[in-house]
Design an enzyme around this catalytic site. Structure first.
Site, PDB file in Angstrom:
ATOM      1  N   LEU A  52      25.708   6.841  -6.059  1.00  0.00           N
ATOM      2  CA  LEU A  52      24.689   7.437  -5.205  1.00  0.00           C
ATOM      3  C   LEU A  52      23.649   6.386  -4.854  1.00  0.00           C
ATOM      4  CD1 LEU A  52      25.898   9.717  -7.214  1.00  0.00           C
ATOM      5  CD2 LEU A  52      24.145  11.113  -6.170  1.00  0.00           C
TER       6      LEU A  52
ATOM      7  N   LEU B 170      23.694   6.396 -10.306  1.00  0.00           N
ATOM      8  CA  LEU B 170      22.559   6.252  -9.395  1.00  0.00           C
ATOM      9  C   LEU B 170      22.163   4.789  -9.287  1.00  0.00           C
ATOM     10  CD1 LEU B 170      20.070   8.976 -10.695  1.00  0.00           C
ATOM     11  CD2 LEU B 170      21.835   9.218  -8.976  1.00  0.00           C
ATOM     12  N   CYS B 171      21.910   4.345  -8.082  1.00  0.00           N
ATOM     13  CA  CYS B 171      21.372   3.001  -7.890  1.00  0.00           C
ATOM     14  C   CYS B 171      19.970   2.964  -8.486  1.00  0.00           C
ATOM     15  CB  CYS B 171      21.326   2.656  -6.408  1.00  0.00           C
ATOM     16  SG  CYS B 171      20.475   1.099  -6.072  1.00  0.00           S
ATOM     17  N   VAL B 172      19.733   2.071  -9.407  1.00  0.00           N
ATOM     18  CA  VAL B 172      18.453   1.993 -10.101  1.00  0.00           C
ATOM     19  C   VAL B 172      17.306   1.706  -9.139  1.00  0.00           C
ATOM     20  CG1 VAL B 172      18.724  -0.442 -10.765  1.00  0.00           C
ATOM     21  CG2 VAL B 172      17.239   1.057 -12.101  1.00  0.00           C
TER      22      VAL B 172
ATOM     23  N   ALA C 280      16.604   4.774  -7.036  1.00  0.00           N
ATOM     24  CA  ALA C 280      16.003   5.809  -7.887  1.00  0.00           C
ATOM     25  C   ALA C 280      14.529   5.505  -8.152  1.00  0.00           C
ATOM     26  CB  ALA C 280      16.770   5.918  -9.196  1.00  0.00           C
TER      27      ALA C 280
END
Length: 119
Positions: free
Chosen positions: A40, A78-80, A83
């Protein structure tokens, strides 16, 4: 049997892309293929928010992602950076989602036969 890595860009409530990604993943699995993870990115990280309250008559991408993940053990990553830009951290995401980085995404791409984006 092919391996597909999916990359999702759409929000949980206003974008058909979440549902399309889930339908694609289910069809691939039903055809004997592998979908190890959905990454994501951008606004798609909002699918992980643990306080989402989407009315029943609206598209709820989060519920589709969670059902797919639970049924087929698909990692929801999730892409840090995306996020953090949207105020998400381990404390305010659903436990089925894992904060990850583009390095892990890049590693997964080397293991996949195809990478498919849903915007």
């Amino acid at each position: 049997m092919a391996s597909y890595l999916l990359m999702l860009h759409g929000t949980p409530w206003s974008n058909q892309s979440v549902l399309s990604a889930c339908q694609f993943a289910q069809a691939a699995i039903d055809s004997g293929h592998n979908v190890p993870a959905i990454f994501l990115y951008q606004d798609a990280v909002l699918n992980a928010v643990n306080t989402l309250d989407i009315p029943s008559e609206e598209l709820n991408g989060q519920s589709h992602l969670l059902q797919l993940s639970n049924k087929h053990n698909i990692k929801l990553l999730l892409c840090v950076t995306a996020a953090e830009k949207r105020g998400l951290s381990v404390g305010n995401i659903s436990p089925e989602f894992t904060i990850s980085g583009l390095a892990e995404f890049a590693e997964l791409t080397t293991q996949a036969d195809k990478v498919i984006q849903f915007k």
